[in-house]
Design a protein around this motif. Structure first.
Motif, PDB file in Angstrom:
ATOM      1  N   LYS A   1       0.839  -1.191   0.000  1.00  0.00           N
ATOM      2  CA  LYS A   1       0.000   0.000   0.000  1.00  0.00           C
ATOM      3  C   LYS A   1       0.880   1.249   0.000  1.00  0.00           C
ATOM      4  O   LYS A   1       1.795   1.369   0.805  1.00  0.00           O
ATOM      5  N   THR A   2       0.597   2.153  -0.937  1.00  0.00           N
ATOM      6  CA  THR A   2       1.298   3.435  -0.959  1.00  0.00           C
ATOM      7  C   THR A   2       0.435   4.452  -0.230  1.00  0.00           C
ATOM      8  O   THR A   2      -0.750   4.607  -0.529  1.00  0.00           O
ATOM      9  N   LYS A   3       1.020   5.133   0.732  1.00  0.00           N
ATOM     10  CA  LYS A   3       0.258   6.063   1.564  1.00  0.00           C
ATOM     11  C   LYS A   3       0.208   7.466   0.982  1.00  0.00           C
ATOM     12  O   LYS A   3      -0.593   8.279   1.403  1.00  0.00           O
ATOM     13  N   GLU A   4       1.080   7.736   0.007  1.00  0.00           N
ATOM     14  CA  GLU A   4       1.067   9.037  -0.646  1.00  0.00           C
ATOM     15  C   GLU A   4       1.583   8.918  -2.066  1.00  0.00           C
ATOM     16  O   GLU A   4       2.266   7.960  -2.410  1.00  0.00           O
ATOM     17  N   GLU A   5       1.258   9.887  -2.897  1.00  0.00           N
ATOM     18  CA  GLU A   5       1.683   9.871  -4.298  1.00  0.00           C
ATOM     19  C   GLU A   5       3.164  10.204  -4.413  1.00  0.00           C
ATOM     20  O   GLU A   5       3.754  10.791  -3.516  1.00  0.00           O
ATOM     21  N   GLY A   6       3.765   9.831  -5.544  1.00  0.00           N
ATOM     22  CA  GLY A   6       5.152  10.176  -5.815  1.00  0.00           C
ATOM     23  C   GLY A   6       6.182   9.265  -5.183  1.00  0.00           C
ATOM     24  O   GLY A   6       7.359   9.585  -5.140  1.00  0.00           O
TER      25      GLY A   6
ATOM     26  N   GLY B   1      14.782 -21.133 -15.697  1.00  0.00           N
ATOM     27  CA  GLY B   1      13.406 -20.856 -16.099  1.00  0.00           C
ATOM     28  C   GLY B   1      13.243 -19.424 -16.571  1.00  0.00           C
ATOM     29  O   GLY B   1      14.217 -18.749 -16.921  1.00  0.00           O
ATOM     30  N   LYS B   2      12.005 -18.977 -16.591  1.00  0.00           N
ATOM     31  CA  LYS B   2      11.699 -17.614 -17.009  1.00  0.00           C
ATOM     32  C   LYS B   2      10.569 -17.054 -16.150  1.00  0.00           C
ATOM     33  O   LYS B   2       9.545 -17.705 -15.976  1.00  0.00           O
ATOM     34  N   VAL B   3      10.765 -15.848 -15.622  1.00  0.00           N
ATOM     35  CA  VAL B   3       9.786 -15.177 -14.770  1.00  0.00           C
ATOM     36  C   VAL B   3       9.546 -13.772 -15.303  1.00  0.00           C
ATOM     37  O   VAL B   3      10.489 -13.072 -15.665  1.00  0.00           O
ATOM     38  N   THR B   4       8.287 -13.370 -15.341  1.00  0.00           N
ATOM     39  CA  THR B   4       7.936 -11.986 -15.642  1.00  0.00           C
ATOM     40  C   THR B   4       7.240 -11.416 -14.417  1.00  0.00           C
ATOM     41  O   THR B   4       6.355 -12.057 -13.845  1.00  0.00           O
ATOM     42  N   VAL B   5       7.659 -10.223 -14.003  1.00  0.00           N
ATOM     43  CA  VAL B   5       7.079  -9.556 -12.844  1.00  0.00           C
ATOM     44  C   VAL B   5       6.302  -8.338 -13.336  1.00  0.00           C
ATOM     45  O   VAL B   5       6.823  -7.537 -14.108  1.00  0.00           O
ATOM     46  N   TYR B   6       5.058  -8.243 -12.883  1.00  0.00           N
ATOM     47  CA  TYR B   6       4.184  -7.135 -13.238  1.00  0.00           C
ATOM     48  C   TYR B   6       3.832  -6.342 -11.992  1.00  0.00           C
ATOM     49  O   TYR B   6       3.959  -6.846 -10.873  1.00  0.00           O
ATOM     50  N   TYR B   7       3.348  -5.113 -12.183  1.00  0.00           N
ATOM     51  CA  TYR B   7       2.798  -4.350 -11.069  1.00  0.00           C
ATOM     52  C   TYR B   7       1.541  -3.627 -11.532  1.00  0.00           C
ATOM     53  O   TYR B   7       1.363  -3.347 -12.711  1.00  0.00           O
ATOM     54  N   ASP B   8       0.667  -3.346 -10.571  1.00  0.00           N
ATOM     55  CA  ASP B   8      -0.587  -2.649 -10.854  1.00  0.00           C
ATOM     56  C   ASP B   8      -0.843  -1.689  -9.706  1.00  0.00           C
ATOM     57  O   ASP B   8      -1.036  -2.108  -8.578  1.00  0.00           O
ATOM     58  N   GLU B   9      -0.817  -0.407 -10.020  1.00  0.00           N
ATOM     59  CA  GLU B   9      -1.088   0.604  -9.003  1.00  0.00           C
ATOM     60  C   GLU B   9      -2.364   1.372  -9.287  1.00  0.00           C
ATOM     61  O   GLU B   9      -2.863   2.097  -8.435  1.00  0.00           O
TER      62      GLU B   9
ATOM     63  N   LEU C   1       6.101   5.516  -8.804  1.00  0.00           N
ATOM     64  CA  LEU C   1       4.682   5.216  -8.674  1.00  0.00           C
ATOM     65  C   LEU C   1       3.888   6.520  -8.747  1.00  0.00           C
ATOM     66  O   LEU C   1       4.327   7.543  -8.229  1.00  0.00           O
ATOM     67  N   ASN C   2       2.734   6.471  -9.381  1.00  0.00           N
ATOM     68  CA  ASN C   2       1.937   7.681  -9.569  1.00  0.00           C
ATOM     69  C   ASN C   2       0.743   7.784  -8.637  1.00  0.00           C
ATOM     70  O   ASN C   2       0.365   8.878  -8.249  1.00  0.00           O
ATOM     71  N   ALA C   3       0.149   6.658  -8.305  1.00  0.00           N
ATOM     72  CA  ALA C   3      -1.080   6.668  -7.515  1.00  0.00           C
ATOM     73  C   ALA C   3      -0.812   6.269  -6.072  1.00  0.00           C
ATOM     74  O   ALA C   3       0.197   5.648  -5.764  1.00  0.00           O
ATOM     75  N   LYS C   4      -1.717   6.643  -5.192  1.00  0.00           N
ATOM     76  CA  LYS C   4      -1.643   6.153  -3.823  1.00  0.00           C
ATOM     77  C   LYS C   4      -2.757   5.151  -3.622  1.00  0.00           C
ATOM     78  O   LYS C   4      -3.785   5.202  -4.296  1.00  0.00           O
ATOM     79  N   GLY C   5      -2.532   4.212  -2.739  1.00  0.00           N
ATOM     80  CA  GLY C   5      -3.511   3.151  -2.498  1.00  0.00           C
ATOM     81  C   GLY C   5      -2.871   1.787  -2.658  1.00  0.00           C
ATOM     82  O   GLY C   5      -1.673   1.619  -2.415  1.00  0.00           O
ATOM     83  N   LYS C   6      -3.653   0.805  -3.080  1.00  0.00           N
ATOM     84  CA  LYS C   6      -3.157  -0.568  -3.198  1.00  0.00           C
ATOM     85  C   LYS C   6      -2.196  -0.705  -4.371  1.00  0.00           C
ATOM     86  O   LYS C   6      -2.413  -0.147  -5.437  1.00  0.00           O
ATOM     87  N   LEU C   7      -1.141  -1.467  -4.134  1.00  0.00           N
ATOM     88  CA  LEU C   7      -0.155  -1.791  -5.161  1.00  0.00           C
ATOM     89  C   LEU C   7      -0.041  -3.311  -5.198  1.00  0.00           C
ATOM     90  O   LEU C   7       0.216  -3.943  -4.176  1.00  0.00           O
TER      91      LEU C   7
END
Length: 133
Positions: free
Chosen positions: A60-65, A77-85, A107-113
């Protein structure tokens, strides 16, 4: 009268099902041996001996930026890592056997990551760390 009662029961069941459903849209689905995860509100890590599938970590991001700093290594093997903010899944990095990665992303948004570690088949000896700073 009885027909009206059943309609309300069906509507109530539908509303309850919506309330119990998860909002993220991401679910872990994997098989692994010696899987160790640590997850707090601003950091997460995962290490495994073998893994096949995807593991979702939530922070969780508590503030923007803020910045997400990450590192990872994979033996085979092979791994791909994604993120969603913000509701859209973006690729963070991809590793193949013997590779390492270390960097950061703003990161641009605050909230769940959400961080999603997704394998392409069976992978061996992986270690990934993420921290919001």
């Amino acid at each position: 009268m009885m027909k009206r009662k059943w309609i309300w029961v069906i509507i109530l069941c539908f509303v309850l099902c919506l309330g119990l459903a998860g909002c993220s849209g991401y679910a872990s689905s994997y098989s692994a041996t010696v899987l160790i995860t640590e997850n707090t509100s601003n950091s997460a890590s995962i290490s495994f001996s073998t893994m096949k599938g995807s593991k979702v970590l939530q922070m969780k991001t508590k503030e923007e930026g803020k910045t997400l700093e990450y590192s990872g290594s994979l033996a085979e093997g092979k791994v791909t890592v994604y993120y969603d903010e913000d509701g859209s899944k973006k690729e963070l990095f991809t590793l193949s056997g013997g590779e390492k990665a270390e960097s950061s992303v703003k990161l641009n948004a605050k909230g769940k990551l959400y961080v999603i570690v997704e394998t392409d088949g069976k992978c061996e000896t992986g270690r990934f760390q993420f921290e919001i700073k």
